[in-house]
Design a protein around this motif. Structure first.
Motif, PDB file in Angstrom:
ATOM      1  N   SER A 136       0.819  -1.214   0.000  1.00 14.50           N
ATOM      2  CA  SER A 136       0.000   0.000   0.000  1.00 14.50           C
ATOM      3  C   SER A 136       0.855   1.267   0.000  1.00 14.50           C
ATOM      4  O   SER A 136       0.320   2.374   0.080  1.00 14.50           O
TER       5      SER A 136
ATOM      6  N   ARG B 226      -5.831   8.580  -0.537  1.00 14.14           N
ATOM      7  CA  ARG B 226      -4.802   7.533  -0.529  1.00 14.14           C
ATOM      8  C   ARG B 226      -5.410   6.174  -0.886  1.00 14.14           C
ATOM      9  O   ARG B 226      -4.814   5.376  -1.590  1.00 14.14           O
TER      10      ARG B 226
ATOM     11  N   TYR C  20      -5.896   4.979  -4.486  1.00  8.32           N
ATOM     12  CA  TYR C  20      -4.763   4.393  -5.207  1.00  8.32           C
ATOM     13  C   TYR C  20      -4.919   2.870  -5.366  1.00  8.32           C
ATOM     14  O   TYR C  20      -4.285   2.254  -6.238  1.00  8.32           O
TER      15      TYR C  20
ATOM     16  N   TYR D 295      -7.148   1.328  -6.762  1.00  7.28           N
ATOM     17  CA  TYR D 295      -7.594   1.067  -8.148  1.00  7.28           C
ATOM     18  C   TYR D 295      -6.376   0.816  -9.043  1.00  7.28           C
ATOM     19  O   TYR D 295      -6.283  -0.211  -9.725  1.00  7.28           O
ATOM     20  N   GLU D 296      -5.425   1.771  -9.025  1.00  5.77           N
ATOM     21  CA  GLU D 296      -4.207   1.644  -9.847  1.00  5.77           C
ATOM     22  C   GLU D 296      -3.394   0.435  -9.419  1.00  5.77           C
ATOM     23  O   GLU D 296      -2.855  -0.299 -10.246  1.00  5.77           O
ATOM     24  N   ALA D 297      -3.279   0.270  -8.106  1.00  3.86           N
ATOM     25  CA  ALA D 297      -2.442  -0.812  -7.573  1.00  3.86           C
ATOM     26  C   ALA D 297      -2.990  -2.183  -7.991  1.00  3.86           C
ATOM     27  O   ALA D 297      -2.222  -3.102  -8.293  1.00  3.86           O
TER      28      ALA D 297
END
Ligand code: NAD
Length: 374
Positions: free
Chosen positions: A72, A310, A313, A315-317
């Motif tokens: 994360s 935060r 993120y 989604y992208e990860a």
């Protein structure tokens, strides 16, 4: 169990046994890895059948926190604590405060939080003895219940997974089954209802199911029969270990994305079975990190806006994990583990290659000399 062999196999750096017979405290604090920062993880109060069971639980949970924080992008290590006993019978102010004193003795190497068997009120007692506590109620300056933030991360991971499969991230009209209408599951159902998903849900509580049926038009599913329902997305938000050869062979869904911790009964075996079955699995420790992100944000001075930004993120990860899995010929679970390990190793290497010179001190004649301790 051979304690040191097990600790070595899982890679923990420190395990602390805390005992006080006068207050009935038997607790274990496991610190897995602090390369990225202080080890953060909740304390679980549970009537373990044996000390070996308690030790195994705390070791596995602490290790899981290391990977969750690392993937994360948080500057946190992994830790967890357990208190052995029946919380309904043995919990007391003195016991909780003594536990707080043991946490305090670690000087911030381990930061504790709420977990199963421990309430917000209990954390207030722990906080009386140590500042190394997070997840406090809003009225104490804390971030309150993290569950809506966790649900938001899971919702975004669902969208990313559907985008990976079909090229579109809209969940409108999709059949989605949510297992567990607790704090996370309920908040997730609210989000999915707004988006126009066709919702199915299962829970042990018939009352909870009826309420969801009334409010969100959810179609109830029996808790014994959940894996036989054909849906687009299955979201486990109840308990761990539910993905195993038996359930995977019966499952009829394209995506699994849920908040429950440790969904795979056996990580390697079951993540591979899901790939073979053609089911896209969004790794649990990646997509349920919203709660951890929320308490991490509390440590800096809480802002719900920053916690949600935060968490977005995820989604992208999630997309990144799927891409890396494809490139490296791994399952998404293996890819997420590798990415987490790589971040820890890269950050550890940064410390061994300093760019700011060596710590030094000036002699009385003002000539520069290297620190003799180096
Ligand atoms: P919760 O206790 O509020 O809710 C769990 C729900 O699952 C309850 O309604 C319970 O009746 C239901 N349930 C239990 N066993 C079931 C079964 N066999 N079939 C159907 N329903 C069942 O818990 P929560 O806070 O909503 O967390 C849900 C899961 O997500 C847990 O595994 C938790 O560890 C994980 N998680 C939660 C957070 C968070 O922020 N709360 C963060 C990360 C991970």
């Amino acid at each position: 169990m051979n304690c040191f062999e097990r600790i070595a196999a899982l890679g923990h750096q420190q395990v602390v046994f805390c005992h006080d017979a006068a207050v009935g405290l038997r607790s274990i604090i496991a610190i897995h890895d602090t390369t990225l920062g202080p080890a953060l993880g909740g304390v679980r109060f549970w009537p373990y059948a044996s000390e070996a069971e308690a030790l195994e639980d705390v070791l596995r949970l602490a290790r899981g926190m290391t990977y969750k924080a690392a993937i994360s992008g948080l500057n946190l290590g992994g830790g967890k604590a357990v208190i052995i006993g029946d919380p309904l019978r043995t919990k007391s102010e003195a016991l909780l405060r003594r536990f707080g004193q043991f946490v305090n003795s670690l000087n911030g190497l381990y930061i504790t939080a709420e977990d199963m068997g421990v309430s917000v009120k209990d954390m207030e007692y722990v906080r009386m003895e140590t500042p190394y506590v997070t997840g406090l109620p809003e009225e104490m300056g804390g971030s309150g219940d993290p569950s809506p933030v966790t649900a938001y991360g899971v919702y975004l991971a669902m969208k990313a997974s559907w985008k990976k499969l079909t090229g579109t991230e809209s969940l409108q009209g999709l059949k989605i089954l949510v297992q567990g209408l607790g704090k996370v599951g309920w908040a997730l159902v609210e989000l999915l209802h707004k988006e126009g998903a066709v919702l199915y849900a299962t829970d042990l509580s018939a009352r909870q199911l009826e309420e969801a049926q009334r409010k969100f038009g959810v179609q109830p599913v029996s808790p014994e029969n959940w894996y036989a329902i054909p849906v687009d997305i299955f979201s486990p938000c109840a308990r761990g270990g539910i993905l195993n050869p038996h359930t995977i062979s019966a499952l009829q869904c394209a995506v699994i994305a849920g908040s429950a911790n440790n969904q795979l009964e056996e990580e390697e075996r079951d993540s591979l079975l899901l790939v073979q079955k053609g089911i896209l699995y969004a790794p649990d420790f990646l997509i349920n990190a919203g709660g951890l992100i929320n308490v991490y944000t509390e440590l800096e001075g809480y802002s719900r806006k920053r916690a949600l930004a935060r968490t977005a993120y995820i989604y992208e990860a999630t997309l990144k994990v799927f891409a890396v899995a494809e490139q490296r010929g791994l399952t998404p679970h293996q890819a997420a583990m590798q990415l987490a390990e790589e971040r820890i190793q890269t950050m550890a290497a940064l410390r061994t290659r300093p760019v700011s010179g060596f710590p030094c001190k000036f002699s009385s004649t003002s000539s520069l000399c290297l620190n003799s301790e180096l």
